[in-house]
Design a protein around this motif. Sequence first.
Motif, short mmCIF file in Angstrom:
data_model
loop_
_atom_site.label_atom_id
_atom_site.label_comp_id
_atom_site.label_asym_id
_atom_site.label_seq_id
_atom_site.Cartn_x
_atom_site.Cartn_y
_atom_site.Cartn_z
N VAL A 1 1.10 -1.50 -0.57
CA VAL A 1 -0.06 -0.13 -0.08
C VAL A 1 1.03 1.28 0.03
CG1 VAL A 1 -1.93 -1.12 1.15
CG2 VAL A 1 -0.33 0.10 2.94
N ILE A 2 2.11 0.57 -0.08
CA ILE A 2 3.02 2.24 -0.45
C ILE A 2 3.86 2.51 -1.57
CG2 ILE A 2 3.89 2.43 1.96
CD1 ILE A 2 6.79 0.97 1.20
N ASN A 3 3.71 3.39 -2.00
CA ASN A 3 4.02 3.70 -3.50
C ASN A 3 5.67 3.11 -3.94
OD1 ASN A 3 2.26 5.49 -3.26
ND2 ASN A 3 3.61 7.71 -3.54
N GLU A 4 5.61 2.74 -5.31
CA GLU A 4 6.40 1.27 -5.34
C GLU A 4 8.07 2.96 -5.43
OE1 GLU A 4 7.80 0.43 -10.05
OE2 GLU A 4 5.84 0.84 -9.62
N LYS A 5 8.36 3.84 -4.86
CA LYS A 5 9.13 5.00 -5.18
C LYS A 5 9.63 4.44 -3.95
CE LYS A 5 10.64 8.64 -6.91
NZ LYS A 5 10.21 10.31 -7.55
N ASP A 6 8.35 4.52 -3.26
CA ASP A 6 8.79 4.42 -1.48
C ASP A 6 10.22 3.05 -0.91
OD1 ASP A 6 7.59 6.39 -0.61
OD2 ASP A 6 5.78 5.22 -0.45
N LEU A 7 9.09 1.77 -2.09
CA LEU A 7 10.53 1.08 -2.32
C LEU A 7 11.44 0.40 -2.08
CD1 LEU A 7 7.47 -2.12 -3.59
CD2 LEU A 7 7.80 -1.87 -1.49
N ARG A 8 12.02 1.88 -2.58
CA ARG A 8 13.29 2.12 -3.35
C ARG A 8 14.41 2.73 -1.92
NH1 ARG A 8 10.73 4.45 -8.80
NH2 ARG A 8 9.79 2.28 -9.33
N VAL B 1 -4.83 2.98 7.50
CA VAL B 1 -4.54 3.01 9.20
C VAL B 1 -3.10 2.33 9.18
CG1 VAL B 1 -4.63 1.79 10.85
CG2 VAL B 1 -7.48 2.80 10.11
N LEU B 2 -2.52 1.25 8.13
CA LEU B 2 -1.10 0.44 7.66
C LEU B 2 -0.64 1.64 7.41
CD1 LEU B 2 0.29 -1.34 9.16
CD2 LEU B 2 -0.60 -2.61 7.27
N SER B 3 -0.72 1.97 6.47
CA SER B 3 0.59 2.63 5.41
C SER B 3 1.11 4.16 6.11
CB SER B 3 -1.39 3.21 4.03
OG SER B 3 -0.07 3.90 3.05
N CYS B 4 2.15 4.31 5.54
CA CYS B 4 2.35 4.94 6.15
C CYS B 4 3.21 6.47 5.30
CB CYS B 4 3.99 5.02 6.87
SG CYS B 4 4.98 4.11 5.92
N ARG B 5 2.46 6.06 4.44
CA ARG B 5 2.57 7.06 3.00
C ARG B 5 1.42 8.11 2.93
NH1 ARG B 5 4.97 9.62 1.06
NH2 ARG B 5 6.83 9.15 1.01
N ILE B 6 1.41 9.48 2.85
CA ILE B 6 0.26 10.03 2.86
C ILE B 6 -0.19 10.62 1.49
CG2 ILE B 6 -1.09 12.14 3.86
CD1 ILE B 6 0.18 10.95 6.94
N SER B 7 1.45 11.40 1.37
CA SER B 7 1.45 12.09 0.09
C SER B 7 2.66 12.66 -0.35
CB SER B 7 0.73 14.05 0.19
OG SER B 7 0.80 14.37 -0.65
N THR B 8 3.35 13.43 -0.36
CA THR B 8 4.54 13.54 -0.88
C THR B 8 5.83 13.71 0.59
OG1 THR B 8 4.42 15.29 -1.73
CG2 THR B 8 4.09 14.08 -3.34
N GLU B 9 5.23 14.07 1.25
CA GLU B 9 6.53 13.75 2.71
C GLU B 9 6.91 13.05 2.47
OE1 GLU B 9 3.50 11.20 4.00
OE2 GLU B 9 3.14 12.69 2.95
N PHE C 1 -0.09 16.24 8.59
CA PHE C 1 -0.14 15.52 10.33
C PHE C 1 -1.45 15.21 10.49
CE2 PHE C 1 -0.75 16.79 14.20
CZ PHE C 1 -0.19 16.67 15.08
N PHE C 2 -3.01 16.09 9.66
CA PHE C 2 -3.64 15.56 10.42
C PHE C 2 -4.15 13.79 10.23
CE2 PHE C 2 -8.40 14.28 9.37
CZ PHE C 2 -9.05 14.33 10.66
N VAL C 3 -4.35 13.39 9.08
CA VAL C 3 -3.50 11.63 8.19
C VAL C 3 -3.21 11.19 9.26
CG1 VAL C 3 -4.05 10.41 6.59
CG2 VAL C 3 -4.31 12.71 6.16
N ALA C 4 -1.66 11.47 9.58
CA ALA C 4 -1.01 10.83 10.39
C ALA C 4 -1.74 10.46 11.80
CB ALA C 4 0.42 11.80 10.13
N LEU C 5 -2.06 11.74 12.08
CA LEU C 5 -2.48 11.23 14.22
C LEU C 5 -3.11 10.66 13.90
CD1 LEU C 5 -2.01 12.49 16.72
CD2 LEU C 5 -3.40 14.13 16.40
#
Length: 882
Positions: free
Chosen positions: A472-479, A512-520, A589-593
């Motif tokens: 559920v994270i982006n493909e770039k996150d895997l890298r 909930v589990l995903s740590c990817r929200i936007s481009t942060e 931040f709202f989404v992460a919290l």
Amino acid sequence: MKRFYTLSFLMFVGISVFAQLISDTATISRMNKMFMKTKELAKNRTDKLYGVFNQSLTADEKQALTFLFAYMPLSDLADYDGQFFLNNVKMSLKVKSEMPWGKDIPEDVFLHFVLPVRTSNENLDSFRIVIYDELKKRVSGLSIKDAALEVNHWCHEKVTYKASDDRTTSPLNTIKYSLGRCGEEAVFTVSAMRAVGIPARQVYTPRWAHTDDNHAWVEVWIDGKWYFLGACEPAPDLNMSWFADPAARAMMVLTRAYGWYNGSEPVITRGENYSDLNLAPNYAPTKYFTVKVTDAFGKAVNNARVEYQLYNYAEFYPIVRTYTDSNGITGLTCGLGDLLIWAYKGDAYGYKKITVENTDTVVIPIKIPKHINISEQLDMIPPVERSVAVASKKGEQENSKKLHIEDSLRTLYMNTFKDTVWVTEFAKKNNINKDTALSVIIKSYGNWKEISSFIENTPVNMRSWALKLLSVINEKDLRDISASVLFDHLNNAFKYDNGLAASNPDFFAKYVLSCRISTEGIKCWRSYLQSKWDSDFIIKAQKDISLITNWIKNNISIDDTSKLNSSTVLTPIGIYELKVGGSRSRDIFFVALCRSLNIPSRLNPETLIPQYWDGSDWKNVLFVKSEKTSEAKGYIHLVNGNPGTEFKYASNFTIAYFKKGVYRTLQFDENKSMKDFPQKIEVENGKYMLVTGNRMNDGSVLSSLYFFNVYGGKTTKVKVKVREKIMNEKPWGKLDTASLTLNGYSDNKKYEISELLKKNGAVLVFIDPDKEPSKHVLADIAAVKKSFEKWEGSVIFIVPQNKISSSFNPSNFKGLPLRSIFVVDKNDVLFRKIEKQKGYSLENKYPVIVSADKKGNMYFYSEGYRIGAGEQLVKMIMRGNK
């Protein structure tokens, strides 16, 4: 009193008035004032940031560090500490003293284009510290010009082009991946240049006028003058690259300098901590024109926002924004094509389409119009094509030899990435699904150790969740994500679970589990945020979202001023510590919290409004009262106005939502077919604008605007009709196919051109396989695969003999039409035939694309950089090239 303040500050940071790094008194005065302002802004991180000044520092180190702190964007103040910047300052000053050209670099050039760690919106790292010794050896004994050319060859050895999402990886992670889009290549190359003390900056066109894309490249300062080069794409000399042709017809070329820049280039916009420079006159013919904004009664409007909008990707994209003065006047120097000028203040707006070359002053009255069911047609014409200098044949041959060696070295490194055989054994050993393991480890490229370590060290009973997290994270996150970050999110995601994980695991994983929200940048924000609130607050917040929104309103200051004008957003940890951030960072931040407290949350994928799941529906969270929207949603029903034609979002049409005087495009999936949209698209109530466009082969666009309203609980039918320009195409040449043979790229099989044309004609695509334009055309043709297969002609990708590359493997390009082949044009026989009929040299104008019917009559023709060539080809061959 002012003198006492300045001296007190100098004593505080210990800067000697006799320091040599910065001698200009105006620069010092401005820097000192901004430093104190920044220090107050970042007061909640004083120890982590400013404690570094308590160390024993030289006067130059103190000045350099003060300059960085004064002008860095808020994201850097929030997410990095003082020691990080001091380490980079020490290295920059070391390089300045050790490199032979260091002493010749002017003070202001060093401050703006060598010293800064940041180039664009990338995550920062210690690249220049890690890589310095390697690059120093590489440029030893060279002049600054030859060193710049050599550094770019080193960059090409490490990285080559591949399209990806908008998040920009850090330079060290770009090396790990070995691939990057143009913006990442530019950031990487600028970082490498600055690592050896060569002044460098990222240069970009926000959007091309003649094709649907943008581009970024690099400029280097050599002996008092700026020169351009293709990032990770070495040419025989400076001011030579494949993008020189399109840049010569650019409407706008920009770069950003952190700090108050006073160089020779015009500053187009200036914030407290940055200066955006207009470099368009260095690349293309330009003209200055004036915009006057009035109200409905002809009175000048002060401080009206003016956007200079360029058609691109089926929207009118603002390439520059300015404000009017007290006389209602502003203006711009830009290229000679067409623009849509959009002026607004509050909800009042007005617009006009202009041709820059024919415009001296444009007057735009603004008002609050109804604009319901109104349509308008706009023909948008780009600047004309212009020729540029090219390298000598000898220089090109020598450069090609170096490129081939560098390709081989990069390929050797990439061969260390794990293949299917290794992943299959890994999956078997760890008792996980092979296909799932392949999908994440193969895509992780040089980051395979982190991803495989995360999977292997996750307890067996949690491995299915570990794989869900990776999916559920982006493909770039895997890298570039680390195992430690992944463990933080996996191990803490279930802490406050109330049964959602078991009842709806896929939904839980995504929201909930995903740590990817936007481009942060992704950090260990889950455990961090959980530690900041007690269980009583968390239990109550799960039932009452206002506890979270009120905490944010009361504790996070929102500042969207020029100080924060950076495309880099703060991480959730950064904004919590700083207690200041832009509205976009606050929403993240709202989404992460929420996710930390087991409340499903997201940014709405179309509007980017933060939302939480109340158990039955997504609820908007609006932090500003003026942004109220009705909970009674409306609907849009799209109707195809050109039966038999398949339209795609951000290619043929877009929909924009009106907010604060301007329409902003909704972020539906790019290239999503209109037929794949739901019958009723749920949207907010309000004013909308449909934009359609049909880009012609010469780069011009037949565009239309349609303004409509959406009402609560009702469906608005919107006809998507794209303008067409039907004409009887005549062949521009004829191909003599007698005894013309091509060799298979991989198998050396013989192909007779006459046989390849026999079925239904062919598309001939001459490519330079290691250059970005050729990689784009491969992707463009793959995107319209079904249309090519319906046509049943041949698609022939032709590599000139001198462009054969060890790093190019045709099998890596997936999704091409079934009748596609890769061949070698031995001795460039076929290429020369095309060239002869065009009447001029086509060297270095790849890709060159030609369509020919079964008799050899040639219709479609394109050369150089052009996005959307696949769709243009389909239009041609389906219309009559049979």
